[in-house]
Design an enzyme around this catalytic site. Structure first.
Site, PDB file in Angstrom:
ATOM      1  CE1 TYR A 185      -4.906  -2.000   4.816  1.00 26.51           C
ATOM      2  CE2 TYR A 185      -3.625  -0.026   4.373  1.00 26.51           C
ATOM      3  CZ  TYR A 185      -4.319  -1.127   3.920  1.00 26.51           C
ATOM      4  OH  TYR A 185      -4.422  -1.370   2.574  1.00 26.51           O
ATOM      5  CB  SER A 218      -0.871   0.004   1.266  1.00 26.36           C
ATOM      6  OG  SER A 218      -1.490   1.252   1.481  1.00 26.36           O
TER       7      SER A 218
END
Length: 260
Positions: A155, A142
């Site tokens: 995350y 990401s």
């Protein structure tokens, strides 16, 4: 069809980015094992569609938070498909909350599914790839593998971990005919992104439109969501023999987010 005779596992592939990966691999001839949760009939429809294209496709419902189920999935792929020659670790969940309010069970689940599952996949698949002298491991990281955002502690920690794990595995397999790389998307319009909008609205006291424009796309200079098929095209390239010299890399596909 340059992947004819190859097999692949794609985790988190019953929808979104993972399904785009699986469809791209199947279109190039790879036998594909998809994995994830969802409606059984919808999953079977996707599996059958993949099989119609590549000749062979399986579904495995392994829980990515369970190491024994991950190992069993890889063993099944080896027994029924041969390989796996390609592993794409893509399973992920999200929770948005300030650190002081972040539920411990959510932290544990995100680390298990977004980070630890990739380790368990690699641990099971690398010996099989070494035996063949060829392998491609791709992790979906990401933009949050490179930069942080508030209220996403688990995350961001998991995705930074994915980037580091990818580099380590690349070094360990560098002489074995195996490449290990990660793709770091910005915001892609997937169920994972759509489902986090209500939590972000609550955490930041914003409307849906404000979250879309001022949070999700605020960091992407193109002001466009990344498309799943764009990510799949990059993954396909990394599977080619022409990409054999690329390993340990972290490819940003984020509309310019991390260029700033």
């Amino acid at each position: 069809m340059f992947l004819k005779g190859k097999s692949a596992i794609v985790t988190g592939s019953t929808s979104g980015i993972g399904l785009a990966y699986a469809k791209a691999l199947a279109a190039e001839g790879a036998a594909v094992m998809i994995n994830g949760f969802g409606d059984a009939d919808a999953i079977e429809k996707e599996r059958a569609g993949l099989e119609a294209v590549s000749g062979k496709a399986l579904y495995d419902g392994a829980d990515m938070s369970k190491p024994d189920q991950i190992a069993a999935m890889v063993a099944r792929a080896n027994a029924e498909l041969g390989g796996p020659d390609i592993v794409i670790s893509n399973a992920g969940i999200q929770h948005v909350s300030p650190i002081e309010d972040f539920p411990i069970e959510k932290w544990d689940a995100i680390i298990a599914i977004n980070l630890s599952s990739t380790f368990h996949l690699m641990r099971a698949a690398v010996p099989l790839m070494k035996a063949k002298g060829w392998g491609r491991i791709i992790t979906t990281a990401s933009a949050h593998s490179l930069v942080a955002s508030p209220n996403k502690s688990a995350y961001v920690a998991a995705k930074h971990g994915i980037a580091g794990l990818t580099k380590t595995a690349a070094l360990e397999t560098a002489t074995a005919g195996i490449t290990v790389n990660c793709i770091s998307p910005g915001y892609v319009w997937t169920p994972l992104v759509e489902n986090q909008i209500p939590d972000t609205m609550k955490a930041r006291n914003m409307t849906r439109e404000q979250v879309m424009n001022d949070v999700l796309l605020a960091a992407q200079p193109t002001k466009q969501f990344v498309q799943p098929d764009q990510l799949a095209a990059l993954a396909l390239f990394l599977c080619r023999d022409e990409a054999a010299a690329i390993t340990g890399a972290n490819y940003s596909m984020d509309g310019g987010w991390t260029a700033a």
